[in-house]
Design a protein around this motif. Sequence first.
Motif, PDB file in Angstrom:
ATOM      1  N   ASP A 123      17.309  -2.945  39.703  1.00 16.49           N
ATOM      2  CA  ASP A 123      16.160  -3.854  39.643  1.00 16.49           C
ATOM      3  C   ASP A 123      15.104  -3.392  38.649  1.00 16.49           C
ATOM      4  N   GLU A 124      15.277  -2.192  38.102  1.00  8.97           N
ATOM      5  CA  GLU A 124      14.305  -1.709  37.113  1.00  8.97           C
ATOM      6  C   GLU A 124      14.308  -2.650  35.903  1.00  8.97           C
ATOM      7  N   PRO A 125      13.142  -2.879  35.326  1.00  7.62           N
ATOM      8  CA  PRO A 125      13.090  -3.788  34.173  1.00  7.62           C
ATOM      9  C   PRO A 125      13.494  -3.076  32.879  1.00  7.62           C
ATOM     10  N   VAL A 126      14.746  -2.650  32.809  1.00  5.99           N
ATOM     11  CA  VAL A 126      15.232  -1.911  31.639  1.00  5.99           C
ATOM     12  C   VAL A 126      16.358  -2.721  30.994  1.00  5.99           C
ATOM     13  N   LYS A 127      16.142  -3.095  29.751  1.00  4.09           N
ATOM     14  CA  LYS A 127      17.171  -3.877  29.044  1.00  4.09           C
ATOM     15  C   LYS A 127      18.315  -2.979  28.600  1.00  4.09           C
TER      16      LYS A 127
END
Length: 158
Positions: A123-127
Amino acid sequence: MKPKPDGHNDRELRVKRITNGTVIDHITAGQALNVLRILGIMDRLEEVVSVVMNVSDRKKDIVKIEGRELKPEEVDKIALISPDATINIIRDYEVVEKHRVILPSRIEGVVRCINPNCITNTDEPVKPKFVISRGERVELHCMYCGRVIADRIADFLI
Ligand code: CTP
Ligand code: ZN
């Protein structure tokens, strides 16, 4: 049998030339259906599309689309699965533009990582980001977890 100037001979049934549109040529053999997936052909059933697989002793596939020119992001995805492909723009039967796809050295947000535990799959906002290398095949190296995607790249396209 004497080959014709364009490399075909009389035994082969040739897929006809198109009037206007795009010919994606020199597709890595076996990748034509993935190219159709990238182009969303199944969502655009009104389009006239021809697919030729295993041309010239199984060395390449070809996809021809009438009446459409490709978006840069579509061409970028095709490069990942078929780095030697050429994009030919056809107008009035003539090839008015021909260029080879360009395999970038890095990509971001185009492919998801194969590793379910990679931070890019949480769920981390890491692309997802990959460094690309090309030897015999194209390899994508995840910049977060180091896993390598080489086979079935098409299955991981976002
Ligand atoms: N083509 C087509 N309809 C046209 C013109 C070309 O379907 N009106 C196709 C050709 O059959 C070929 C591709 O577009 O698959 C590129 O055409 P062309 O540049 O004429 O062929 P080649 O010189 O063989 O291409 P290359 O040197 O890139 O292999
Ligand atoms: Zn990863």
